[in-house]
Design a protein around this motif. Structure first.
Motif, PDB file in Angstrom:
ATOM      1  N   CYS A  41       0.928  -1.172   0.050  1.00  0.00           N
ATOM      2  CA  CYS A  41      -0.032   0.000   0.070  1.00  0.00           C
ATOM      3  C   CYS A  41       0.825   1.321  -0.017  1.00  0.00           C
ATOM      4  CB  CYS A  41      -0.918   0.152   1.276  1.00  0.00           C
ATOM      5  SG  CYS A  41      -2.246  -1.264   1.028  1.00  0.00           S
ATOM      6  N   GLY A  42       1.969   1.202   0.825  1.00  0.00           N
ATOM      7  CA  GLY A  42       3.031   2.496   0.691  1.00  0.00           C
ATOM      8  C   GLY A  42       3.505   2.720  -0.452  1.00  0.00           C
ATOM      9  N   ALA A  43       3.701   1.532  -1.424  1.00  0.00           N
ATOM     10  CA  ALA A  43       4.281   1.754  -2.651  1.00  0.00           C
ATOM     11  C   ALA A  43       3.355   2.142  -3.796  1.00  0.00           C
ATOM     12  CB  ALA A  43       5.390   0.374  -3.160  1.00  0.00           C
ATOM     13  N   LEU A  44       2.006   1.608  -3.683  1.00  0.00           N
ATOM     14  CA  LEU A  44       1.020   1.729  -4.717  1.00  0.00           C
ATOM     15  C   LEU A  44       0.082   2.642  -4.757  1.00  0.00           C
ATOM     16  CD1 LEU A  44       0.598  -2.477  -5.178  1.00  0.00           C
ATOM     17  CD2 LEU A  44       1.801  -0.860  -6.644  1.00  0.00           C
ATOM     18  N   LEU A  45      -0.251   3.112  -3.610  1.00  0.00           N
ATOM     19  CA  LEU A  45      -1.438   3.993  -3.033  1.00  0.00           C
ATOM     20  C   LEU A  45      -1.135   5.299  -3.379  1.00  0.00           C
ATOM     21  CD1 LEU A  45      -3.557   2.693  -0.215  1.00  0.00           C
ATOM     22  CD2 LEU A  45      -4.136   2.528  -2.780  1.00  0.00           C
ATOM     23  N   ASP A  46      -1.685   6.286  -4.159  1.00  0.00           N
ATOM     24  CA  ASP A  46      -1.199   7.719  -4.407  1.00  0.00           C
ATOM     25  C   ASP A  46      -1.628   8.575  -3.360  1.00  0.00           C
ATOM     26  OD1 ASP A  46      -0.390   7.869  -7.437  1.00  0.00           O
ATOM     27  OD2 ASP A  46      -2.099   6.401  -7.417  1.00  0.00           O
ATOM     28  N   ASP A  47      -2.761   8.009  -2.609  1.00  0.00           N
ATOM     29  CA  ASP A  47      -3.409   8.880  -1.321  1.00  0.00           C
ATOM     30  C   ASP A  47      -4.280   8.142  -0.643  1.00  0.00           C
ATOM     31  OD1 ASP A  47      -4.002  10.942  -0.068  1.00  0.00           O
ATOM     32  OD2 ASP A  47      -4.914  12.236  -1.550  1.00  0.00           O
ATOM     33  N   VAL A  48      -4.549   8.439   0.517  1.00  0.00           N
ATOM     34  CA  VAL A  48      -5.603   7.771   1.441  1.00  0.00           C
ATOM     35  C   VAL A  48      -6.522   9.069   1.821  1.00  0.00           C
ATOM     36  CG1 VAL A  48      -6.284   6.535   3.284  1.00  0.00           C
ATOM     37  CG2 VAL A  48      -4.127   6.048   2.216  1.00  0.00           C
ATOM     38  N   VAL A  49      -7.773   8.761   1.720  1.00  0.00           N
ATOM     39  CA  VAL A  49      -8.895   9.534   1.919  1.00  0.00           C
ATOM     40  C   VAL A  49      -9.613   9.055   3.083  1.00  0.00           C
ATOM     41  CG1 VAL A  49     -10.945  10.771   1.174  1.00  0.00           C
ATOM     42  CG2 VAL A  49      -9.041  10.513  -0.240  1.00  0.00           C
ATOM     43  N   LEU A  50      -9.984   9.907   4.344  1.00  0.00           N
ATOM     44  CA  LEU A  50     -10.830   9.490   5.412  1.00  0.00           C
ATOM     45  C   LEU A  50     -12.370  10.357   5.240  1.00  0.00           C
ATOM     46  CD1 LEU A  50      -7.952   9.440   8.124  1.00  0.00           C
ATOM     47  CD2 LEU A  50      -8.571   7.759   6.620  1.00  0.00           C
ATOM     48  N   LEU A  51     -12.963   9.297   5.854  1.00  0.00           N
ATOM     49  CA  LEU A  51     -14.509  10.032   5.748  1.00  0.00           C
ATOM     50  C   LEU A  51     -15.040  10.015   7.003  1.00  0.00           C
ATOM     51  CD1 LEU A  51     -15.811   8.299   2.526  1.00  0.00           C
ATOM     52  CD2 LEU A  51     -15.131  10.414   2.639  1.00  0.00           C
ATOM     53  N   THR A  52     -16.252  10.760   7.475  1.00  0.00           N
ATOM     54  CA  THR A  52     -16.966  11.054   8.591  1.00  0.00           C
ATOM     55  C   THR A  52     -18.190   9.800   8.320  1.00  0.00           C
ATOM     56  OG1 THR A  52     -18.556  12.453   7.750  1.00  0.00           O
ATOM     57  CG2 THR A  52     -16.598  13.546   8.752  1.00  0.00           C
ATOM     58  N   GLU A  53     -18.637   9.635   9.404  1.00  0.00           N
ATOM     59  CA  GLU A  53     -20.015   8.694   9.491  1.00  0.00           C
ATOM     60  C   GLU A  53     -20.840   9.250   8.441  1.00  0.00           C
ATOM     61  OE1 GLU A  53     -19.931   5.407  11.024  1.00  0.00           O
ATOM     62  OE2 GLU A  53     -17.707   6.015  10.821  1.00  0.00           O
ATOM     63  N   GLU A  54     -21.126  10.646   8.674  1.00  0.00           N
ATOM     64  CA  GLU A  54     -22.366  11.195   7.816  1.00  0.00           C
ATOM     65  C   GLU A  54     -21.876  10.840   6.304  1.00  0.00           C
ATOM     66  OE1 GLU A  54     -25.067  12.420   8.742  1.00  0.00           O
ATOM     67  OE2 GLU A  54     -24.944  12.726  10.898  1.00  0.00           O
TER      68      GLU A  54
END
Ligand SMILES: *Cc1c(COP(=O)(O)O)cnc(C)c1O
Length: 332
Positions: free
Chosen positions: A249-262
Motif C-alpha cells: 500500500c505504501g508503494a502503490l497508493l497515491d493517496d488515502v482519504v478518510l471519511l466521516t460517518e455522515e
C-alpha cells in the motif's frame, strides 16, 4: 525490500476463480458522471455470491491450497466478510472451515457464516483476540490459516478486480478502493499500476480507526482503537507483524482519504437511490469520497462497491433518513 505481486500471479488467480465467481460488469453512474463531466463507473462486488469481493482472495487461496494439500481444513479471523467468503469457498472445495470472530461483528454476519456450514468461534472484543484463537487451532488441529488480507494468494485474488477494471476502462484515471488491511488495495494497485502506470489508485477509509492510514503516516504498522462505524468491514488493525500489504500500500497508493460517518451514510443513500444497489458502509466509501469532493476525477474513474452485507434494518434507517450518528461509546 518491497514485496511484489506480479501480473502472472493475478492472472493465475483469475484462471482459478473462473468457475467460482461471475465477474460483475461495471455500471455507469449517470449522476456522478454528469457531476464530474467524466465517466464514473461502479464495480458492484456486492453482487458476488458471498456479498463481497472477499470471495476472490479466499477462493484463490483455497484453490491454491487444495492443489498443494488436498483435504486440509482452513481457519481465519475476520470482521465477517472474509470469514463468509472463506466458508463459501471451502464448502465449494469440500474442505472444513473454522471462522474466529470478535464480539463486535454484527449478528447478521455471524449467522451468514454459520449458514454456510463453517464452525464459528466468537472470542474477545478485538481482531487480535480472534487471531490468537486462529493460531491455537493451527497448532492444535493442524488447520491452515487463510488470513483476510496479508497473504500473497489473497492479494492476488483481490487483484483480479483490477484486471477487470483495466480491461473495461482503457483510459482509466482514478480507482477508489475501500481500504482496511489493504489486501484489496494492494491487489488492485498491483494490477492497475502494472498495466496503467499513470492511473491513480486511492484508498478510502473511515476516519474512526483507519489502521492503514495511521500506519502509513507512522511509517510502520501501528495499533488503532477499534470503534463502532458504519464501515464495520473496514475496522481492525493491519497486524503489527504485517508482511505484505503495508509495504504494498505504501508503494502503490497515491493517496488515502478518510471519511466521516455522515459522509459514509450519504454514500449508502446515494448508491441505493441512484444505482439501486444495496451496499454496506465499507462498500459506499468510494462513492462517498466523490460526493464529498475529496477527490476530483480528471478522466474515467471507477469506485469499487466492495460489499453489500449490511443489516437490513440499519440500511432502511439510512435510506429513509432516520439514521443519526451517535458519539462513539466508551472513554476517549
Ligand atoms: C474486507 C473489506 C474491505 C477492505 O479490504 P482490505 O483488503 O482489508 O483492505 C472493504 N470492503 C468490504 C466490504 C470488505 O469486506
Amino acid at each position: 525490500m518491497t514485496p511484489v505481486i506480479g501480473l502472472a500471479a493475478i492472472r493465475a488467480a483469475e484462471a482459478r476463480l473462473a468457475g467460482l465467481i461471475a465477474p460483475p460488469p461495471l455500471l455507469r453512474s449517470a449522476t456522478l458522471s454528469h457531476r464530474f463531466g467524466v465517466p464514473v463507473l461502479l464495480k458492484p462486488e456486492n453482487r458476488l455470491a458471498s456479498g463481497s469481493f472477499k470471495l476472490r482472495g479466499a477462493g484463490n487461496a483455497v484453490a491454491a491450497l487444495g492443489a498443494r494439500e488436498p483435504g486440509r481444513g482452513v481457519v481465519t479471523a475476520s470482521t465477517g466478510n472474509h470469514g463468509r467468503a472463506l466458508a463459501h469457498a471451502a464448502r465449494q472445495a469440500g474442505l472444513p472451515a473454522v471462522v474466529c470472530l470478535s464480539a463486535l461483528v454484527p449478528a447478521n454476519k455471524v449467522a451468514a457464516v454459520r449458514a454456510l456450514g463453517a464452525e464459528v468461534r466468537i472470542v474477545g472484543r478485538s481482531q487480535d483476540d480472534a487471531q490468537a484463537e486462529v493460531e491455537r487451532l493451527v497448532r492444535d488441529r493442524g488447520l491452515t490459516e487463510v488470513p483476510p488480507f496479508d497473504h500473497p494468494d489473497v492479494i492476488a485474488g483481490q487483484g483480479t478486480v483490477g484486471l477487470e477494471i483495466v480491461a473495461a476502462v482503457p483510459d482509466l484515471d482514478l480507482v477508489l478502493v475501500p481500504l482496511s488491511g489493504g489486501g484489496l488495495a494492494a491487489g488492485v494497485g498491483s494490477a492497475v499500476k502494472a498495466l496503467r502506470p499513470r492511473a491513480r489508485v486511492v484508498g478510502v477509509s473511515m476516519a474512526r480507526g483507519a489502521a492503514m492510514h495511521a500506519s502509513l503516516l507512522a511509517k510502520r504498522p501501528v495499533p488503532v482503537a477499534e470503534m463502532p462505524t458504519l464501515a464495520d468491514s473496514l475496522g481492525g488493525g493491519i497486524g503489527l507483524a504485517n508482511r505484505f500489504t503495508f509495504a504494498l500500500c505504501g508503494a502503490l497508493l497515491d493517496d488515502v482519504v478518510l471519511l466521516t460517518e455522515e459522509e459514509i451514510a450519504a454514500g449508502i443513500r446515494h448508491v441505493f437511490a441512484h444505482e439501486a444497489e444495496i451496499v454496506e458502509g465499507a462498500g459506499a466509501v468510494g462513492v462517498a469520497a466523490l460526493l464529498a469532493e475529496r477527490l476530483v476525477p480528471r478522466g474515467p474513474c471507477v469506485a469499487i462497491l466492495s460489499g453489500g452485507n449490511i443489516d437490513p434494518a440499519l440500511h432502511r434507517r439510512i435510506v429513509e433518513g432516520r439514521w443519526t450518528d451517535r458519539p462513539a461509546e466508551g472513554p476517549d
